[in-house]
Design a protein around this motif. Structure first.
Motif, mmCIF file in Angstrom:
data_model
loop_
_atom_site.group_PDB
_atom_site.id
_atom_site.type_symbol
_atom_site.label_atom_id
_atom_site.label_comp_id
_atom_site.label_asym_id
_atom_site.label_seq_id
_atom_site.Cartn_x
_atom_site.Cartn_y
_atom_site.Cartn_z
ATOM 1 N N GLU A 577 0.998 -1.204 0.062
ATOM 2 C CA GLU A 577 0.057 -0.041 -0.118
ATOM 3 C C GLU A 577 0.858 1.295 0.039
ATOM 4 O OE1 GLU A 577 -3.438 2.228 -0.548
ATOM 5 O OE2 GLU A 577 -3.285 -0.006 -0.605
ATOM 6 N N VAL A 578 2.162 1.162 0.699
ATOM 7 C CA VAL A 578 2.828 2.191 0.858
ATOM 8 C C VAL A 578 3.428 2.518 -0.467
ATOM 9 C CG1 VAL A 578 5.016 3.046 1.681
ATOM 10 C CG2 VAL A 578 3.302 1.930 3.293
ATOM 11 N N PHE A 579 3.761 1.345 -1.270
ATOM 12 C CA PHE A 579 4.402 1.645 -2.528
ATOM 13 C C PHE A 579 3.430 2.042 -3.718
ATOM 14 C CE2 PHE A 579 5.601 0.142 -6.698
ATOM 15 C CZ PHE A 579 7.096 -0.060 -6.644
ATOM 16 N N LYS A 580 2.125 1.541 -3.506
ATOM 17 C CA LYS A 580 1.346 2.159 -4.588
ATOM 18 C C LYS A 580 0.857 3.519 -4.252
ATOM 19 C CE LYS A 580 -1.729 -1.177 -3.768
ATOM 20 N NZ LYS A 580 -3.106 -1.921 -3.823
ATOM 21 N N THR A 581 0.627 4.027 -3.257
ATOM 22 C CA THR A 581 0.300 5.345 -2.766
ATOM 23 C C THR A 581 1.371 6.244 -3.166
ATOM 24 O OG1 THR A 581 -0.965 4.733 -0.968
ATOM 25 C CG2 THR A 581 -0.158 6.824 -0.743
ATOM 26 N N GLY A 582 2.733 5.777 -2.934
ATOM 27 C CA GLY A 582 3.994 6.837 -2.953
ATOM 28 C C GLY A 582 3.968 6.886 -4.554
ATOM 29 N N MET A 583 3.973 5.742 -5.289
ATOM 30 C CA MET A 583 3.978 5.881 -6.878
ATOM 31 C C MET A 583 3.190 6.552 -7.471
ATOM 32 S SD MET A 583 4.254 2.054 -9.583
ATOM 33 C CE MET A 583 4.141 2.777 -11.234
ATOM 34 N N ARG A 584 1.765 6.499 -7.088
ATOM 35 C CA ARG A 584 0.726 7.338 -7.631
ATOM 36 C C ARG A 584 1.058 8.844 -7.428
ATOM 37 N NH1 ARG A 584 -3.939 5.825 -9.515
ATOM 38 N NH2 ARG A 584 -3.526 3.803 -8.706
ATOM 39 N N SER A 585 1.266 9.035 -6.103
ATOM 40 C CA SER A 585 1.561 10.451 -5.931
ATOM 41 C C SER A 585 2.710 10.914 -6.748
ATOM 42 C CB SER A 585 1.929 10.737 -4.451
ATOM 43 O OG SER A 585 2.367 11.982 -3.982
ATOM 44 N N THR A 586 3.954 10.243 -6.995
ATOM 45 C CA THR A 586 5.115 10.764 -7.813
ATOM 46 C C THR A 586 4.632 11.008 -9.306
ATOM 47 O OG1 THR A 586 6.194 9.758 -6.233
ATOM 48 C CG2 THR A 586 7.371 10.202 -8.402
ATOM 49 N N MET A 587 3.981 9.947 -9.670
ATOM 50 C CA MET A 587 3.339 10.176 -11.125
ATOM 51 C C MET A 587 2.673 11.216 -11.323
ATOM 52 S SD MET A 587 5.156 7.517 -12.800
ATOM 53 C CE MET A 587 6.475 7.966 -11.471
ATOM 54 N N GLU A 588 1.783 11.358 -10.425
ATOM 55 C CA GLU A 588 0.821 12.530 -10.598
ATOM 56 C C GLU A 588 1.397 13.877 -10.481
ATOM 57 O OE1 GLU A 588 -3.168 14.246 -10.634
ATOM 58 O OE2 GLU A 588 -2.513 12.091 -10.552
ATOM 59 N N ARG A 589 2.606 14.079 -9.657
ATOM 60 C CA ARG A 589 3.109 15.403 -9.670
ATOM 61 C C ARG A 589 4.125 15.621 -10.829
ATOM 62 N NH1 ARG A 589 5.109 16.796 -3.681
ATOM 63 N NH2 ARG A 589 6.518 18.263 -4.841
ATOM 64 N N PHE A 649 1.582 -1.862 -13.091
ATOM 65 C CA PHE A 649 0.822 -1.555 -14.131
ATOM 66 C C PHE A 649 -0.791 -1.136 -13.709
ATOM 67 C CE2 PHE A 649 2.964 -5.137 -16.382
ATOM 68 C CZ PHE A 649 3.763 -4.351 -17.526
ATOM 69 N N SER A 650 -1.151 -1.382 -12.674
ATOM 70 C CA SER A 650 -2.483 -1.009 -11.899
ATOM 71 C C SER A 650 -2.289 0.346 -11.850
ATOM 72 C CB SER A 650 -2.821 -1.608 -10.649
ATOM 73 O OG SER A 650 -1.898 -1.349 -9.697
ATOM 74 N N VAL A 651 -1.246 1.148 -11.344
ATOM 75 C CA VAL A 651 -1.201 2.544 -11.268
ATOM 76 C C VAL A 651 -0.810 3.320 -12.442
ATOM 77 C CG1 VAL A 651 0.372 4.187 -10.111
ATOM 78 C CG2 VAL A 651 -0.021 2.225 -8.742
ATOM 79 N N LEU A 652 -0.074 2.737 -13.134
ATOM 80 C CA LEU A 652 0.349 3.560 -14.577
ATOM 81 C C LEU A 652 -0.993 3.473 -15.639
ATOM 82 C CD1 LEU A 652 4.030 2.514 -15.275
ATOM 83 C CD2 LEU A 652 2.888 4.534 -14.122
ATOM 84 N N ARG A 653 -2.002 2.744 -15.343
ATOM 85 C CA ARG A 653 -3.128 2.671 -16.223
ATOM 86 C C ARG A 653 -3.774 3.870 -16.121
ATOM 87 N NH1 ARG A 653 -4.314 -3.114 -15.069
ATOM 88 N NH2 ARG A 653 -5.185 -2.376 -13.047
ATOM 89 N N ASP A 654 -3.688 4.695 -15.152
ATOM 90 C CA ASP A 654 -4.240 6.185 -14.722
ATOM 91 C C ASP A 654 -2.931 7.152 -15.303
ATOM 92 O OD1 ASP A 654 -6.406 4.878 -13.684
ATOM 93 O OD2 ASP A 654 -5.572 4.896 -11.484
ATOM 94 N N TYR A 655 -2.212 6.848 -15.904
ATOM 95 C CA TYR A 655 -1.017 7.692 -16.397
ATOM 96 C C TYR A 655 -0.636 7.441 -17.733
ATOM 97 C CZ TYR A 655 -1.498 9.029 -11.538
ATOM 98 O OH TYR A 655 -1.968 9.587 -10.216
ATOM 99 N N PRO A 656 -1.411 7.757 -18.711
ATOM 100 C CA PRO A 656 -1.273 6.832 -20.367
ATOM 101 C C PRO A 656 0.035 7.645 -20.835
ATOM 102 C CG PRO A 656 -3.069 8.247 -20.254
ATOM 103 C CD PRO A 656 -2.797 7.986 -18.816
#
Length: 710
Positions: A577-589, A649-656
């Motif tokens: 969960e820490v990995f997913k949340t951190g990755m999503r936040s980083t890709m977003e920024r 892959f589950s995270v990067l689906r939201d960042y094409p």
């Protein structure tokens, strides 16, 4: 024949008259204490040779600490009471006891290493020789410990850390006790307070700084001080202490029908020794490296050793088991056996480039016993018990200084590369030069990162490509710098070893402190704000952070145990969960800053030393062929990476807009993931690319970054 109650534990503190020429009193010989030494050394040797069979055998060191504290304190307390304590004599005895065998083993390791070790290995051996001769090996090992540290199995003098702690105790403790005695202080109170302070530091530090707590003297002295308390009680308060024990144990709440008064002493001694042995057996078979140690767990072997000593030589366990002739023999050679066994096992591991076969390890143990016995008979006894002269002590000090200097010289001269020039050249494929981690170009352009792990820049112009991550981003740098050298691209490498490159994520060694969150946040902020940077390549050893463990043969190395935590939400304990949340936040920024982001799916972890794939060893134990194939199975790779890839892959689906580079695709086929291709070694260790491997991967990665690049 039973003793009267006041003499219950007097066996422990009984003192023989010292020889006429000596001042300090010395304890009467107790064969059961040598037997306890045998329990300690056998636990350690079997643990080192067969760790899966005796997982808690490392507690033998803690038993040694208790014995040392007890015997040394007995000498000091009685000598102070007689008024004839001599510092000169005390330290002369320690030198004659410790130096001869240690000098021999250090010299033997240096001589054998001359023929068996490659330059980088010999350099480290020289460093550890100097540290061992100076009794500071515990500090050196502590400073070395970490993700990029050489595995302990490859350090022939690793075990000298415990000897260093004992010597540091011997240097400080007599002075402190002598001072307390001269000032009229209650020595028992002083010892107890120091022991409680040390134990408190141990318990308080084990969760946050496990490695530091394991190796530093202030967090281990309480184990020696436990023996000191026992020595004081047995010397000065045997009758009151024995009476208190009997009142407590034979209270009606415990015994409905207590044994007859004349039998109580024997019953008490047997109960103490039986329970002490039970605690040690429980520790040896119940503990393992996954436990945070020492911490509270160390009470098992420490208390067990104290109870066995307290029970005295007449207790059944002590008399029949510990004082057995075979156990006494092992105890007598326990010190040289401790010194010899680990270097022999470590050299076998180095020469085989993998864990040696069971047969080799058994042979190593047998050889250790033979050398220990010869050392005891031919070196230790003649020097220790021969004629007592200052010349002998001075000579030992000079020899130890010479050995330490010789080791330091090998360290300063990079392992004396001239020994094997051809092997040095062939070993160059595994060398990673410092310029791949840091260079002046980067430190001048970004001085705030000059002291971080990685700061390398390929050109003076503003960076257009930023490599961001841990060592698995860093190992891409030399290849990317090479393939972009003739283009307008400028590559910048930022990061920190064993740090996940995500915003607000703490990554740290289990039982250690977080060095990562602040550094990676600053690096990511530079990635956001540097206008010249168009492309950000994010790379890390992903599976390590999800599972918190290494892979393959080194999976159990504690230096690879990682933990993740969110600095924004510390209560989240699930690494995934820490990995997913951190990755999503980083890709977003990063994507919001209009940066082109490339996420690198990690290279395969080999789980073995790639040096086993080539014939570079000066000496080998077996004639077996080199590792074939030089690869990890695709099945093992997929099992290790399946969940990691699903999360990515589950995270990067939201960042094409984020591109994915699958580094493993360049190294794997249907059956194998290769460490070598076309005769070229692509790895420098079990999970990092070599310079050749970096260039191999970079040729494809550069095309993804710039399709026009050829």
């Amino acid at each position: 024949m039973h003793k009267s109650p006041p003499e219950l534990a007097s066996d422990i503190g009984s003192i023989t008259a010292s020889p006429p020429q000596e001042h300090n009193a010395h304890p009467a010989y107790r064969p059961d204490i040598d037997g306890l030494r045998a329990v300690a050394i056998l636990s350690v040797v079997l643990f080192h040779a067969f760790p899966s069979k005796l997982r808690g055998g490392f507690v033998g060191v803690d038993i040694f600490f208790v014995i040392s504290g007890f015997l040394i304190s007995t000498i000091i307390f009685r000598s102070l009471q007689r008024g004839d304590f001599s510092f000169t004599e005390f330290y002369a005895h320690r030198i004659k006891r410790i130096f001869p065998a240690l000098i021999l083993v250090l010299a033997a390791c240096y001589a054998f290493g001359w023929f068996a070790l490659l330059p980088d290995e010999y350099k480290q051996l020289g460093k550890h020789m100097a540290a061992g001769a100076g009794f500071v090996q515990n500090f050196v090992i502590w400073k070395e410990a970490g993700y990029f540290d050489t595995a302990s199995e490859l350090k022939p003098l690793m075990h000298l850390w415990s000897l260093a702690i004992e010597e540091q105790f011997y240097l400080l403790y007599p002075v402190l006790i002598w001072g307390a005695w001269r000032m009229g202080l209650n020595v028992l109170t002083v010892v107890i307070l120091l022991g409680l302070l040390s134990f408190g530091l141990n318990v308080g530090g084990i969760e946050k700084e496990a490695i530091k707590t394991f190796f530093l003297p202030q967090t281990r002295f309480w184990e020696l001080l436990a023996g000191s308390v026992l020595a004081y009680v047995q010397l000065y308060k045997p009758a009151p202490f024995a009476a208190w024990l009997k009142r407590s144990l034979f209270h009606p709440l415990v015994f409905r029908q207590p044994p007859a008064a004349q039998r109580r002493e024997a019953v008490l001694n047997n109960l103490l020794s039986g329970f002490g042995l039970f605690l040690i057996v429980l520790a040896v078979f119940g503990l393992h490296k996954g436990k945070l140690f020492p911490g509270w767990w160390a009470l098992f072997p420490v208390l067990g050793a104290c109870l066995l000593i307290l029970a005295g030589p007449q207790a059944w366990v002590n008399r029949k088991i510990l004082a057995n002739r075979l156990m006494v023999f092992v105890g007598l050679i326990s010190y040289p056996l401790y010194l010899w066994h680990w270097p022999i096992l470590a050299f076998a591991r180095i020469m085989e480039s993998e864990t040696p076969s069971r047969t080799i390890r058994m042979a190593a143990v047998v050889l250790s016993f033979v050398l220990a016995w010869l050392t005891y008979r031919l070196v230790e006894r003649p020097i220790r018990f021969g004629r007592n002269t200052w010349v002998k002590t001075a000579t030992l000090c000079v020899l130890m200084s010479v050995v330490g200097y010789v080791g330091y010289n090998a360290f300063m001269r990079d392992g004396l590369e001239f020994r094997y020039r051809q092997l040095t050249e062939r070993n160059a494929q595994f060398i990673w030069v410092a310029e791949n981690n840091q260079n002046e170009e980067c430190k001048t352009s970004f001085p705030e990162f000059a002291k971080t792990g990685y700061c390398a820049k390929s050109k003076a112009s503003g960076p257009t490509i930023l490599l961001l991550g841990d060592s698995h981003a860093n190992h891409l740098y030399p290849g990317m710098a090479a393939v972009t050298n003739s283009t307008v691209e400028s590559v910048l490498n930022f990061g920190e070893g064993a740090c996940l490159p995500f915003f607000d994520v703490a990554s740290f060694q289990k039982g250690g402190q977080d060095p990562c969150a602040d550094r990676m946040n600053r690096s990511l902020k530079v990635a956001e704000d540097t206008k010249s940077t168009r492309i950000i390549v994010v790379s890390s050893r992903g599976p390590l952070y999800l599972y918190g463990k290494g892979f393959g043969e080194i999976a159990d190395e504690q230096s690879h145990d990682r933990a993740l935590a969110s600095t924004n939400n510390p209560s989240v304990s699930d690494f995934r969960e820490v990995f997913k949340t951190g990755m999503r936040s980083t890709m977003e920024r990063l994507t919001k800053k209009d940066k082109r982001v490339v996420f690198v799916l990690d290279v395969p972890e080999l789980g073995f030393d790639p040096r086993s794939c080539v014939d570079i060893r000066p000496l080998r134990l077996t004639t077996r062929q080199i590792r074939q194939p030089c690869a990890v199975s695709r099945k093992d790779f997929d099992a290790r990476n399946h969940e990691y890839r699903e999360i990515v892959f589950s995270v990067l689906r939201d960042y094409p807009t984020v591109k994915i580079f699958d580094a493993a695709a360049e190294l794997c086929d249907d059956k194998w993931c290769w460490a070598m291709k076309d005769g070229n070694m692509l790895y420098r260790d079990d999970d990092h690319l070599s310079v050749q491997g970096s260039e191999y991967i970079a040729r494809t990665l550069s095309k993804l970054i710039d399709p026009a690049h050829k």
